[in-house]
Design a protein around this motif. Structure first.
Motif, PDB file in Angstrom:
ATOM      1  N   ARG C 171       6.204   5.305  -3.384  1.00  0.00           N
ATOM      2  CA  ARG C 171       7.122   4.184  -3.629  1.00  0.00           C
ATOM      3  C   ARG C 171       8.019   3.908  -2.425  1.00  0.00           C
ATOM      4  O   ARG C 171       8.353   2.755  -2.155  1.00  0.00           O
ATOM      5  CB  ARG C 171       7.991   4.483  -4.862  1.00  0.00           C
ATOM      6  N   SER C 174       5.018   3.293   1.098  1.00  0.00           N
ATOM      7  CA  SER C 174       3.931   2.308   1.116  1.00  0.00           C
ATOM      8  C   SER C 174       4.397   0.986   1.718  1.00  0.00           C
ATOM      9  O   SER C 174       3.696   0.414   2.554  1.00  0.00           O
ATOM     10  CB  SER C 174       3.383   2.080  -0.290  1.00  0.00           C
ATOM     11  N   PRO C 175       5.555   0.491   1.303  1.00  0.00           N
ATOM     12  CA  PRO C 175       5.988  -0.790   1.888  1.00  0.00           C
ATOM     13  C   PRO C 175       6.194  -0.706   3.400  1.00  0.00           C
ATOM     14  O   PRO C 175       6.279  -1.723   4.072  1.00  0.00           O
ATOM     15  CB  PRO C 175       7.334  -1.056   1.187  1.00  0.00           C
ATOM     16  N   PRO C 228      -4.917  -2.334   3.235  1.00  0.00           N
ATOM     17  CA  PRO C 228      -3.586  -2.178   2.621  1.00  0.00           C
ATOM     18  C   PRO C 228      -3.287  -3.180   1.507  1.00  0.00           C
ATOM     19  O   PRO C 228      -2.316  -3.006   0.770  1.00  0.00           O
ATOM     20  CB  PRO C 228      -2.609  -2.371   3.790  1.00  0.00           C
ATOM     21  N   SER C 229      -4.112  -4.193   1.342  1.00  0.00           N
ATOM     22  CA  SER C 229      -3.850  -5.122   0.248  1.00  0.00           C
ATOM     23  C   SER C 229      -4.297  -4.552  -1.091  1.00  0.00           C
ATOM     24  O   SER C 229      -4.000  -5.124  -2.143  1.00  0.00           O
ATOM     25  CB  SER C 229      -4.558  -6.459   0.496  1.00  0.00           C
ATOM     26  N   TRP C 231      -4.427  -0.702  -2.228  1.00  0.00           N
ATOM     27  CA  TRP C 231      -4.362   0.733  -2.037  1.00  0.00           C
ATOM     28  C   TRP C 231      -4.382   1.479  -3.362  1.00  0.00           C
ATOM     29  O   TRP C 231      -3.690   1.091  -4.320  1.00  0.00           O
ATOM     30  CB  TRP C 231      -3.069   1.099  -1.299  1.00  0.00           C
TER      31      TRP C 231
ATOM     32  N   LEU D 210      -0.246  -9.744  -1.979  1.00  0.00           N
ATOM     33  CA  LEU D 210      -1.328 -10.026  -2.932  1.00  0.00           C
ATOM     34  C   LEU D 210      -2.536  -9.126  -2.674  1.00  0.00           C
ATOM     35  O   LEU D 210      -2.789  -8.736  -1.535  1.00  0.00           O
ATOM     36  CB  LEU D 210      -1.761 -11.490  -2.793  1.00  0.00           C
ATOM     37  N   LEU D 211      -3.269  -8.823  -3.735  1.00  0.00           N
ATOM     38  CA  LEU D 211      -4.498  -8.044  -3.597  1.00  0.00           C
ATOM     39  C   LEU D 211      -5.635  -8.942  -3.103  1.00  0.00           C
ATOM     40  O   LEU D 211      -5.937  -9.970  -3.715  1.00  0.00           O
ATOM     41  CB  LEU D 211      -4.919  -7.468  -4.956  1.00  0.00           C
ATOM     42  N   LYS D 212      -6.288  -8.525  -2.029  1.00  0.00           N
ATOM     43  CA  LYS D 212      -7.416  -9.298  -1.522  1.00  0.00           C
ATOM     44  C   LYS D 212      -8.669  -8.958  -2.324  1.00  0.00           C
ATOM     45  O   LYS D 212      -8.967  -7.798  -2.590  1.00  0.00           O
ATOM     46  CB  LYS D 212      -7.684  -8.937  -0.051  1.00  0.00           C
ATOM     47  N   ALA D 215     -11.151  -6.498  -0.740  1.00  0.00           N
ATOM     48  CA  ALA D 215     -10.665  -5.115  -0.716  1.00  0.00           C
ATOM     49  C   ALA D 215     -10.891  -4.446  -2.068  1.00  0.00           C
ATOM     50  O   ALA D 215     -11.280  -3.273  -2.139  1.00  0.00           O
ATOM     51  CB  ALA D 215      -9.180  -5.101  -0.339  1.00  0.00           C
ATOM     52  N   ILE D 216     -10.669  -5.204  -3.135  1.00  0.00           N
ATOM     53  CA  ILE D 216     -10.916  -4.626  -4.463  1.00  0.00           C
ATOM     54  C   ILE D 216     -12.394  -4.293  -4.624  1.00  0.00           C
ATOM     55  O   ILE D 216     -12.774  -3.208  -5.062  1.00  0.00           O
ATOM     56  CB  ILE D 216     -10.480  -5.617  -5.573  1.00  0.00           C
ATOM     57  N   LEU D 237      -4.940   0.272  -7.982  1.00  0.00           N
ATOM     58  CA  LEU D 237      -5.050  -0.543  -6.760  1.00  0.00           C
ATOM     59  C   LEU D 237      -3.848  -1.473  -6.722  1.00  0.00           C
ATOM     60  O   LEU D 237      -3.615  -2.220  -7.680  1.00  0.00           O
ATOM     61  CB  LEU D 237      -6.332  -1.401  -6.786  1.00  0.00           C
ATOM     62  N   ARG D 238      -3.114  -1.401  -5.628  1.00  0.00           N
ATOM     63  CA  ARG D 238      -1.972  -2.330  -5.502  1.00  0.00           C
ATOM     64  C   ARG D 238      -1.729  -2.641  -4.032  1.00  0.00           C
ATOM     65  O   ARG D 238      -2.056  -1.848  -3.163  1.00  0.00           O
ATOM     66  CB  ARG D 238      -0.716  -1.764  -6.159  1.00  0.00           C
ATOM     67  N   PRO D 239      -1.150  -3.808  -3.761  1.00  0.00           N
ATOM     68  CA  PRO D 239      -0.804  -4.134  -2.378  1.00  0.00           C
ATOM     69  C   PRO D 239       0.247  -3.161  -1.863  1.00  0.00           C
ATOM     70  O   PRO D 239       1.100  -2.708  -2.632  1.00  0.00           O
ATOM     71  CB  PRO D 239      -0.214  -5.545  -2.476  1.00  0.00           C
ATOM     72  N   PHE D 240       0.181  -2.855  -0.583  1.00  0.00           N
ATOM     73  CA  PHE D 240       1.118  -1.858  -0.028  1.00  0.00           C
ATOM     74  C   PHE D 240       2.562  -2.268  -0.246  1.00  0.00           C
ATOM     75  O   PHE D 240       3.442  -1.420  -0.323  1.00  0.00           O
ATOM     76  CB  PHE D 240       0.816  -1.605   1.454  1.00  0.00           C
ATOM     77  N   LYS D 241       2.822  -3.567  -0.371  1.00  0.00           N
ATOM     78  CA  LYS D 241       4.202  -4.028  -0.523  1.00  0.00           C
ATOM     79  C   LYS D 241       4.657  -4.077  -1.977  1.00  0.00           C
ATOM     80  O   LYS D 241       5.811  -4.421  -2.259  1.00  0.00           O
ATOM     81  CB  LYS D 241       4.331  -5.444   0.067  1.00  0.00           C
ATOM     82  N   PHE D 244       6.474  -0.438  -7.515  1.00  0.00           N
ATOM     83  CA  PHE D 244       5.906   0.082  -8.769  1.00  0.00           C
ATOM     84  C   PHE D 244       6.735   1.259  -9.259  1.00  0.00           C
ATOM     85  O   PHE D 244       7.713   1.633  -8.629  1.00  0.00           O
ATOM     86  CB  PHE D 244       4.424   0.430  -8.611  1.00  0.00           C
TER      87      PHE D 244
END
Lengths: 244, 244, 244, 244
Positions: C171, C174-175, C228-229, C231, D210-212, D215-216, D237-241, D244
């Motif tokens: 948490r 990652s950003p 990274p989109s 992870w 956003l999730l690409k 990549a998914i 799976l989540r965007p690095f930004k 959560f």
């Protein structure tokens, strides 16, 4: 004692069952208890028992999965005019089945009984309680609410859906004064249903390995009595001998 | 009332704090309560308050992270000869810190206070309770027991370790009659510690947004009173207004 | 292939072990891999194997629980001047023990090895990776990370602490471009450690019931390669035959 | 490349969507991909795109919640005679709504689309894969699979039901060689659906948030390629930004 408040239990079956015990317990605390389920005969036996102990109750035949029935149940409650203080959704239907042999109808019915009925019941309960900004709404969950193990996959899926519903309701309505509680009953209840439906397993537990109905009802009541500054939204209940 | 049973709370600090309130509550139920913590002055204030309300208590200065101190605490309890019925490990230390600025010493101390002390306390408690096959052992957890969010990572790591300890203990000792309970306090307690340590946050909650000490203690007590056929091993407690 | 990037594995033991396999796998992808552990002999065997396959590696003897050793490891990495792309904390020590027989030293050591060392390693790794805003940091968890069962309570407590640490790190960082991953190895690894430490259990699994080292390493690598989109921060790995 | 194996994706909608991307990705690996969804127009656009890249595909119009449609889909697959290696249930329908305003029909439809359809699809997939003792079955979950937050309670309930279904299937069929996987997509996908349905929220994320789609799909494929000795049954799976 003059009746001032009411309670409702949907999912009242055999007298030696959790629905019946919750109803008796709430009645013993002075609430007028509306008891609902599919079997009028069973409801009448429970009602007799409540009245014989000096409690007050009203019987309503209702199928939890039918919107009309649930509406009608709350119309009856409404008509009586007593503020609703406690509501328990206690429908708990389980049909073990290997997945490939599970019929669509079974999968659907388990969801309707364990979850859709809870949704219908919750909407009516919250609509009743919201004006007073108080009341407790219980949902009865199971071991399977947390873990899906075959041959209980369909049951677990329905119970997980119920648990998420309860959690979403708690988040939405707690700030409005309605105490939403999800109880995880992890083990076998010492009642008619388990004795009949899973009789071998039931016997294998021995008396010390079963959940006593009175003990469950006491915890529900003590959670109902919590001060709003410290509410429990989820708790487990299991016999001390239960492996988990 | 003649004293027949005893209780112990380790992690008693300010009088307006959870440790103190648990001790007072247990004493009000007739238990002789052993109260332990690092500050003799604070313990004495709590003891005065218990005695002024007609309760019985013994003060023991102890650092929960020191094996000798925890041993000594239980030697004193043992000497008194009253069966130990309830034990609460209430040490809860939290130092928020971005991870890169967290010192090894801080990371270690948080674990020692929140988890290692609980281990030491649990071993002694269980050794005391086991011969009688009864008693309740509480651990006080937090929101962070379930979710690690910066800047509370070190605290969350320690609390997760505590939660797993409690779960392992429940699995090992429930079948032997010892009721092990993990309480998840999800929110800010209306007490001295939060008021001083997180004063801005504390104020922002408003009185309705804080957990009342009495309310927490009542739930602990009702869980202690559960029949062994239906024991709760984990429950959450949060103010009705708390987002979660 | 000219070396451009580096990787590090802390917790490299026997050649037929996960630490060694991760190191070999990373080296086969062209990274210069720093391998660290307590036994120089074992490290040298792993290093020989990497070099024989055309890989590049540096051996550093280090005890993961000693701040000085972990600092020194990263000083060596730093000196080499290659950007650090992947780091795996693979220390995993487990001593089963009934709780009342668990010594304070054992409880503490398991936490130090499974969690404190991870904290030390994480701080250094993140300090190295942060300027480049990239890199992957792996932690190796276990079944016990999610469930504490006796006689593995001490181990489970340490692994739960590690999992929360990993979650907090994910948490927080990652950003900032650092991919923090917690792997839950649920089952027995086909390697020297399980074969020696839990030999009966190991044998009972049969070859199809064990996790293959190569298979684990491949998943680690594919997670490292994620864009990274999208992870992954946590995943489980278990043999297809493993009950769970 | 001569076609030897097939794949199927149920829940293929807009070309810039996850279902379409999974189908394209599987086709690019040489599988003949059966794509199914409710809109023939959308399916045809996706099929054109697959064929333009040299892939092979068959379009089947199907409503995932209709048993007949799902049966028919698998009859078509069966007829082609290529062993089914990968199957993805990608239906994901979400209608945010405060609970008291949620209609019974909405609550039911969300469950049917997210969970009942998955059950129908799983039965057919497993019946196809079981004789060969291999194949991967994916379910697409969401943040809400783990946490129910208003106004997404109905969606969360349906997704929790799906997750439990996936878990029960994994436990029942992994030992029989079928790899069952639950993917938790935690964030907003860079596709048409989110852009249209939650456009404000979508924009607020920025492209890096956003999730690409590619990549998914890559992670799905790498999970499909796992050796059975180390299978992942759940991953996020989540965007690095993404917070959560």
């Amino acid at each position: 004692m003059s009746e001032q408040y009411s309670g409702v239990v949907l999912g009242v079956g055999p007298e030696r069952g959790l629905g019946a015990m919750l109803a008796k317990h709430f009645a013993s605390k002075g609430l007028h208890v509306f008891i609902a389920g599919r079997s009028e005969d069973k409801l009448n036996l429970v009602a007799d028992s409540i009245r014989n102990s000096g409690g007050a109750t009203t019987v309503i035949v209702a199928d939890a999965t039918k919107e009309y029935d649930v509406s009608h149940l709350f119309a009856v409650i409404q008509k009586r005019g007593l503020p609703l203080h406690i509501a328990a959704y206690n429908v708990d239907s389980n049909i073990p089945s290997p997945l490939l042999e599970t019929k669509t109808e079974t999968f659907t019915t388990l969801w309707q009984q364990n979850c859709l009925g809870a949704f219908l019941f919750a909407k009516e309960t919250i609509a009743s309680m919201k004006p007073n900004q108080q009341g407790t709404l219980f949902f009865t969950g199971a071991t399977a609410s947390l873990r899906a193990k075959p041959p209980f996959t369909a049951f677990a899926s329905a119970k997980a859906a119920l648990r998420a519903l309860a959690q979403g309701l708690a988040r939405e309505f707690s700030p409005k004064g309605i105490h939403v509680v999800h109880a995880i009953i992890d083990g076998v209840i010492n009642g008619d249903r388990a004795e009949q439906q899973f009789s071998e397993y039931y016997k294998s537990k021995g008396e010390e390995g079963l959940l006593k109905l009175e003990a469950i009802a006491e915890t529900y009541w003590s959670i109902h009595c919590q001060h709003p500054s410290a509410w429990t939204h989820e708790f487990d209940l299991r016999p001390f001998k239960e492996p988990f």
